[in-house]
Every structure is written in structure tokens, then in C-alpha cells.
Design an enzyme around this catalytic site. Structure first.
Site, PDB file in Angstrom:
ATOM      1  N   TYR A  36       0.648  -1.301   0.040  1.00 24.55           N
ATOM      2  CA  TYR A  36       0.073  -0.002   0.026  1.00 24.55           C
ATOM      3  C   TYR A  36       0.812   1.296  -0.029  1.00 24.55           C
ATOM      4  O   TYR A  36       1.833   1.333   0.644  1.00 24.55           O
ATOM      5  CB  TYR A  36      -0.826   0.085   1.242  1.00 24.55           C
ATOM      6  CG  TYR A  36      -1.574   1.327   1.488  1.00 24.55           C
ATOM      7  CD1 TYR A  36      -2.610   1.462   0.437  1.00 24.55           C
ATOM      8  CD2 TYR A  36      -0.997   2.368   2.303  1.00 24.55           C
ATOM      9  CE1 TYR A  36      -3.151   3.012   0.308  1.00 24.55           C
ATOM     10  CE2 TYR A  36      -1.699   3.800   2.091  1.00 24.55           C
ATOM     11  CZ  TYR A  36      -2.737   3.979   1.424  1.00 24.55           C
ATOM     12  OH  TYR A  36      -3.219   5.303   1.199  1.00 24.55           O
ATOM     13  N   GLY A  83      -5.010   5.768  -0.677  1.00 20.71           N
ATOM     14  CA  GLY A  83      -6.420   5.743  -0.082  1.00 20.71           C
ATOM     15  C   GLY A  83      -7.139   4.759  -0.956  1.00 20.71           C
ATOM     16  O   GLY A  83      -7.037   3.590  -0.879  1.00 20.71           O
TER      17      GLY A  83
END
Length: 572
Positions: A70, A77
Site C-alpha cells: 500500500y 486511499g
């Protein structure tokens, strides 16, 4: 800011950041440039640098596997389901620092920018964020040279961290944005070149590690904690003077009462007020108060010469200020946990070789801490405002003049012309109301953002900024209150003050004269606020050596109040 008299160690002259040992006092010292002659002695701890190198190596190993990570090889997001190739990762980080720079509102003051630089460096020094020691070193370079990022205050909801303001904090590292340097706002690239510093070439995760944290909220919060601790002492000094001005009962502050309900802050506050009142001939012990009235004897009723207890705003002052003291105690612990944490996402566990996505960027503890702190501070503002209302109202002040005007006989030309502290009380009431309004909690106003990825947010920066605003307002209340209390004790008889309150009174009189006739007093307020900021008022109230303050003569004060409509109070 004056150091608080507690068992904690003072701030250190030289700091080696390791992500574990930073204190609020350290943040204050660096933020306020208390070592301005040499610049802050702050560096990166050697063991911390090693941990950072190991974390970065783990990140690079995981990148080589091709797995999605991530914010490193995915979007941010709601873009977490969009993977990019490794060769795009550096550009992704640069773009992040660009699309986040859209803040609004006033610029963060220099002390907040310094605190944010220090705290962000310390959090990354913990060694879990996958970034190089160079990132921390460059943050500290800006701090050492006092080249401060220009940061608008508004734009963060406190999750995922303080993205927008920290975008401004990080931009100078890559030669973008602006910095405040030697009194001027200049291009960061230009200042870096002047300082001989190369812009950082971002790697995967670098930008995210810089912006995805709570360090902007925590900067306001750390400064608020220190200011609130000082405010408690200022409020106790003001309360002691008000008690003397109102011819009060210092028996309300005896140790027995506080030990019967032993909240630590209450016990400390009452003890300090009692110490300030020791030796006073205006605020009397309970037995002395009783001795002012004749025995009832065989009569069925009499009006006592003095009430056996004072109104709540005086009698219960330790129960209000003590709440602030106890709130500061636990808030300080929460803030220090936050400024010594890895609060970005994801984090790299070198012990297991794994990367973990989580929510350490969430500022919930800071939000609640600051919401609680501003309520406690606003209650102190209200307490002092209520004391002031008693001082200026001759129906409740036990013999002081209306509005604390200088005494004048009925035949004097000045009779009826002056209103004294009437305008000051009006201003104080307005400032108090603003403090109480601003004390409303921010943490309950969560707003879903980021395509509902950030669907529950903390609002920690708003809570922390509001806490600082409430503190500013309450200091203004305390300044007006202190000026009025000093005026009142002179009407009562300043020679009867206790030794420690006398020193506070004498210091105030070096800043602002007795109000013998109506005049503007905004300059008096500013002067007292300055003495609060530089710590001289705290030192006057805590001095134990019996020394007096030079220049303590009271120009324009009445030589005697006897026969002028004010009842001087003496002990029997």
C-alpha cells in the site's frame, strides 16, 4: 516557557532522536529556540539510524518480490486496489507531495513549524517506516538552520494523519514549496542552494512516510500541554490575590480538606494557593475570620462581620484549577506516546520480514486529549471571570469601590466621573465567552473523505488548534483578572499582602500603573501577557527567597483607604 516544578527531568541541551524518549519539554525548548545562540542540538541516534537502514532494506526486498504494498506500489486511499510497477514508485511519491498542497487559513506560527519538524523526525527515527536516515537528517537540517516550511493551518481531518499540512512540511526536502528563512518567505530551492543542501531524491514510501502521520496535530498539542501547565500556576497566583482583595478566608485551602478528597491536582492547587497566601493580613485563617464577630451570647440572631465562607469561585478554585492540573498530567502522557510513535502506514517489521497496513495515523488520542484540555482550560477562564465580577461589583466585593475606582470624597471633582474597571470586566466577559464557545469538542465532527476510504476521521488538528486558541484567550482573561486584583488589593491595603502575592503585585506594578483615573488599559494587558510569556510572573509567584521586585512603588495609588468608603481589613 517556564519549566514546571515536578519530578520530570528538564529538557536536554542535546537530543539524539530515537523515536522513544522525546519529552514535551524537549519540544518546547526546540520550538521556542531557547538555545538560539547555537541552534538546537538535535541529531539522529546511531542505533536509530541502524534500525532505519534495516527497515529500508526490508522494504526494498519486498519490492523485489513484486507484491503490492500500500502507498508504495499502489495508489493512495481508495486507490489501494491499483498496483503500479516499481519503476513508477518515486514519481508517485513526488506527486503525493504536490497534490496535497492545497491548505488554507492562517500560516502556522514558527514555533509550531519547528515542533512539527522535530516530532516528524523523531517518529521516523523509530525505524519502522522504511525510509533512509537521510530523510530525518534533512528535516533536522531545516530545523538547525531555522528554515521553516510555510504551512497553512487548515486542511487536515487528522486521518490519514495530517496529510495536507505535512505535505507543506515535506515539500522543501525535494526543493519545492516555500520556507521562512531569516525573516523572509523564500523559495525552498533557493534556500537549500544557499545552505549547500541538495534536494532529496525520493524513493518508494518516502513521501508517504513524511505526510502520513500526526506530527502537525502533535506539534500544537505538545505546546498546548506546556502552556496549560503554566496557566494553572498563573490562575493560582491570581486566585490568591483575588482572595486577599475580597477579604477572603484562606481556611478553604487547608490540607485536611484536600486530603479528604485527594485528587492530586486539587491537592497541589490548594497547597500552592495556601502558600501564596501565607502571611497575609487580608485573607485570614478560619479562626481569625470567626474572631472578627462578637459571640452570639444570649441573642437569637446577629449579622456576622464577615461571612464564614467565600463564594464558589474563590472557595472551589482548587477544584477547578486542580482539574486542569490532573488533565495536563494524563494529556502529557498521551501526547508523549504520540510523539514517540510510528504513526504512518504501512510499517515494516524487520523481526519477521513482514509489512503491515494499519491505522496508526489516526489522531484519536490527540483529539480527545485536546478536547478535554480545552474544556479544563475554559473552565479556568470562567473561574477567573467570575472572580473578576465579584471584585468590580461593590455589592459583592466586601467594601471595595464600584468598578475599583480610586476613592474620592463626595465633594471631590472626580466623584462620579470615573468607571475604573467596568470596561475591563466587559472585555473579560467577552473573551471568556469566546473561550467557552471554542471549547466545544472537535473530535465528534468526523467527516467521511477520500471516496469513503477515510470514512471515520479524528479531527485531531482542529482539536489541537482550538486548544491553543482557548489557551490564548484564557491568558487574556488571566491578564485582565490580575490587573484588577492588583488594583483591588491596593484599595484594600497592599501593605497587608502576603510576601509571595506582594512580589506578584510588585512585578505587575513595574508593567502597569495603578488606575487613578479612566484611561485605556489595552497596553497594560499586553504588558502583563508579555510577562506571562517570558515566565517572569511565574517566577514572581514561586520565589522562595523573599526578594522583592525593583521599582515596586505604586504611582497614583491611594496612601490610605480609611475614610474613603473602603473598609480596610485587619486581623484580630
Amino acid at each position: 516557557m517556564a519549566q514546571q516544578p515536578d519530578a520530570r527531568p528538564g529538557s536536554r541541551t542535546n537530543l539524539a532522536l530515537d523515536g522513544h524518549g522525546l519529552l514535551v519539554e524537549d519540544v518546547v525548548r526546540v520550538a521556542m529556540r531557547q538555545d538560539v545562540s547555537e541552534g538546537p542540538g538535535v541529531g539522529l541516534d546511531g542505533a536509530a539510524a541502524t534500525r532505519m537502514v534495516q527497515s529500508r532494506e526490508l522494504k526494498r526486498e519486498l519490492l523485489a518480490t513484486g507484491q503490492p504494498i500500500y502507498g508504495v506500489t499502489t495508489g493512495f486511499g481508495a486507490g489501494a486496489d491499483r498496483q503500479i510497477s516499481v519503476d513508477k514508485t518515486a514519481e508517485l511519491q513526488r506527486n503525493m507531495l504536490r497534490f496535497l498542497r492545497n491548505g488554507t487559513g492562517p500560516l502556522a506560527p514558527p514555533e509550531v513549524c519547528r515542533a512539527a519538524l522535530l516530532i516528524r523526525a523523531n517518529c521516523l527515527a523509530r525505524g519502522n517506516s522504511g525510509v533512509r536516515p537521510l530523510i530525518v537528517e534533512r528535516l533536522l537540517d531545516l530545523l538547525r538552520h531555522d528554515a521553516l516550511p510555510v504551512i497553512p493551518e487548515r486542511g487536515s481531518v487528522g486521518a490519514s494523519g495530517d496529510l495536507v499540512p505535512l505535505g507543506y512540511l515535506a515539500a522543501p526536502l525535494i526543493g519545492e514549496g516555500e520556507v521562512r528563512y531569516r525573516g523572509a518567505v523564500r523559495s525552498a530551492a533557493e534556500v537549500l542552494d544557499e545552505l549547500g543542501l541538495e534536494p532529496v531524491e525520493l524513493e518508494a514510501k518516502d513521501g508517504l512516510a513524511l505526510v502520513n502521520g500526526t506530527s502537525f496535530s502533535a506539534a500544537f498539542a505538545a505546546l498546548a500541554v506546556a502552556q496549560a501547565a503554566e496557566l494553572a500556576e498563573l490562575a493560582e497566583a491570581g486566585t490568591a490575590l483575588a482572595c486577599e482583595a475580597l477579604a477572603g478566608n484562606r481556611g478553604h485551602f487547608v490540607a485536611f480538606l484536600q486530603e479528604s478528597k485527594p485528587h492530586p491536582g486539587q491537592v497541589t492547587s490548594a497547597r500552592r494557593i495556601a502558600e501564596l497566601l501565607a502571611g497575609s493580613h487580608l485573607a485570614l485563617d478560619h479562626g481569625q475570620v470567626l474572631g472578627l464577630s462578637d459571640p452570639l451570647g444570649g441573642r437569637g440572631f446577629q449579622r456576622l462581620s464577615r461571612s464564614v465562607q467565600d463564594r464558589y469561585s474563590v472557595r472551589c478554585a482548587p477544584h477547578v484549577i486542580g482539574v486542569l492540573r490532573d488533565t495536563v498530567d494524563w494529556v502529557r502522557r498521551w501526547v508523549e506516546t504520540e510523539i514517540n510513535s510510528s504513526n504512518d502506514n504501512p510499517l515494516f517489521d524487520t523481526a519477521t520480514g513482514a509489512v503491515h497496513s494499519g491505522g496508526n495515523f489516526y489522531g484519536g488520542h490527540l483529539a480527545l486529549a485536546m478536547d478535554a484540555l480545552k474544556v479544563a482550560v475554559a473552565n479556568v477562564a470562567d473561574l477567573l471571570d467570575r472572580q473578576l465580577a465579584l471584585l468590580v461589583d461593590d455589592k459583592f466585593s466586601n467594601g471595595l469601590t464600584p468598578g475599583l475606582v480610586a476613592p474620592a470624597g463626595e465633594d471631590d471633582w472626580a466623584a462620579g466621573l470615573h468607571h475604573g474597571y467596568k470596561g475591563m470586566q466587559l472585555a473579560c466577559s467577552a473573551v471568556t465567552a469566546e473561550a467557552l464557545k471554542t471549547a466545544a469538542p472537535a473530535g465528534v465532527f468526523s467527516r467521511s473523505t477520500g471516496a469513503h476510504n477515510q470514512d471515520k476521521v479524528s479531527m485531531s488538528p482542529i482539536a489541537a488548534r482550538d486548544a491553543c486558541s482557548v489557551l490564548d484567550l484564557t491568558r487574556e482573561v488571566a491578564a485582565i483578572h490580575l490587573l484588577a486584583a492588583c488594583q483591588a488589593v491596593e484599595l484594600r491595603g497592599a501593605g497587608q499582602l502576603g510576601p509571595r502575592t506582594r512580589r506578584v503585585h510588585q512585578l505587575v506594578r513595574t508593567l502597569a500603573p495603578f488606575n487613578a483615573a479612566d484611561r485605556p488599559m489595552d497596553g497594560d494587558i499586553r504588558a502583563v501577557l508579555g510577562a506571562m510569556r517570558d515566565g517572569s510572573l511565574l517566577r514572581a509567584g514561586s520565589s522562595e527567597d523573599g526578594s522583592s521586585v525593583a521599582g515596586s512603588s505604586v504611582e497614583g495609588a491611594p496612601a490610605s483607604v480609611e475614610g474613603a468608603g473602603v473598609r480596610p481589613v485587619t486581623a484580630r
